[in-house]
Scaffold this motif. Sequence first.
Motif, PDB file in Angstrom:
ATOM      1  N   HIS A  37     -16.916  13.662  23.865  1.00  0.00           N
ATOM      2  CA  HIS A  37     -17.354  13.401  25.353  1.00  0.00           C
ATOM      3  C   HIS A  37     -17.621  11.765  25.287  1.00  0.00           C
ATOM      4  O   HIS A  37     -18.521  11.461  25.045  1.00  0.00           O
ATOM      5  N   GLU A  81     -16.183  13.801  30.614  1.00  0.00           N
ATOM      6  CA  GLU A  81     -15.099  14.921  30.362  1.00  0.00           C
ATOM      7  C   GLU A  81     -14.264  15.256  31.410  1.00  0.00           C
ATOM      8  O   GLU A  81     -14.583  15.124  32.744  1.00  0.00           O
ATOM      9  N   HIS A  87     -18.202  25.765  31.473  1.00  0.00           N
ATOM     10  CA  HIS A  87     -18.319  25.569  30.013  1.00  0.00           C
ATOM     11  C   HIS A  87     -19.535  24.979  29.875  1.00  0.00           C
ATOM     12  O   HIS A  87     -19.978  24.030  30.854  1.00  0.00           O
ATOM     13  N   HIS A  89     -22.994  23.019  27.673  1.00  0.00           N
ATOM     14  CA  HIS A  89     -23.223  22.008  26.467  1.00  0.00           C
ATOM     15  C   HIS A  89     -24.237  22.366  25.898  1.00  0.00           C
ATOM     16  O   HIS A  89     -25.417  22.650  26.443  1.00  0.00           O
ATOM     17  N   ASP A 100     -19.240  21.490  22.851  1.00  0.00           N
ATOM     18  CA  ASP A 100     -19.077  22.363  23.945  1.00  0.00           C
ATOM     19  C   ASP A 100     -19.269  24.074  23.517  1.00  0.00           C
ATOM     20  O   ASP A 100     -18.926  24.381  22.509  1.00  0.00           O
TER      21      ASP A 100
END
Length: 139
Positions: A37, A81, A87, A89, A100
């Motif tokens: 990231h 990203e 998704h 974090h 992720d």
Amino acid sequence: MGDEQITQMIPYLKERGLRITPQRLLILETIQNLKSHPTVEDIHRELPYISLATIYNNVKLFVKLHILSELPYGTGISKYEMFQPNHYHVICELCGKIEDFNYPLLKEVEQAAAKLTNFEIEYHHFEVYGICRKCQEQK
Ligand SMILES: [Zn+2]
Ligand SMILES: [Zn+2]
């Protein structure tokens, strides 16, 4: 990500009204290739011939167009990203590392919210905080 995949992105970018410039493609390609990231500084390190301000302005524009996600967590320096829904974090509270993970069941939160409030739900945000492996070892 090869050039091919970036080429595949062009219609997607145009759809969002973005003028395609070689610089913009390079910035996106670099974010894809860095995989982690990256911060604007990380991107600039890979593309030293593009000014930091240009990278910053384009990254902000990509965020606005939902091409990139901004992750303003941890160290106070935003990381970026490619935008990908569903998704999540986990963020290290000591070093700011972001990892992720997927957890499709969380999608049910949206259904619950819709049911309980009669809202039409568009998306949700969810982060988990902790101490990463490396920082645990250094403690
Ligand atoms: Zn850490
Ligand atoms: Zn991520």
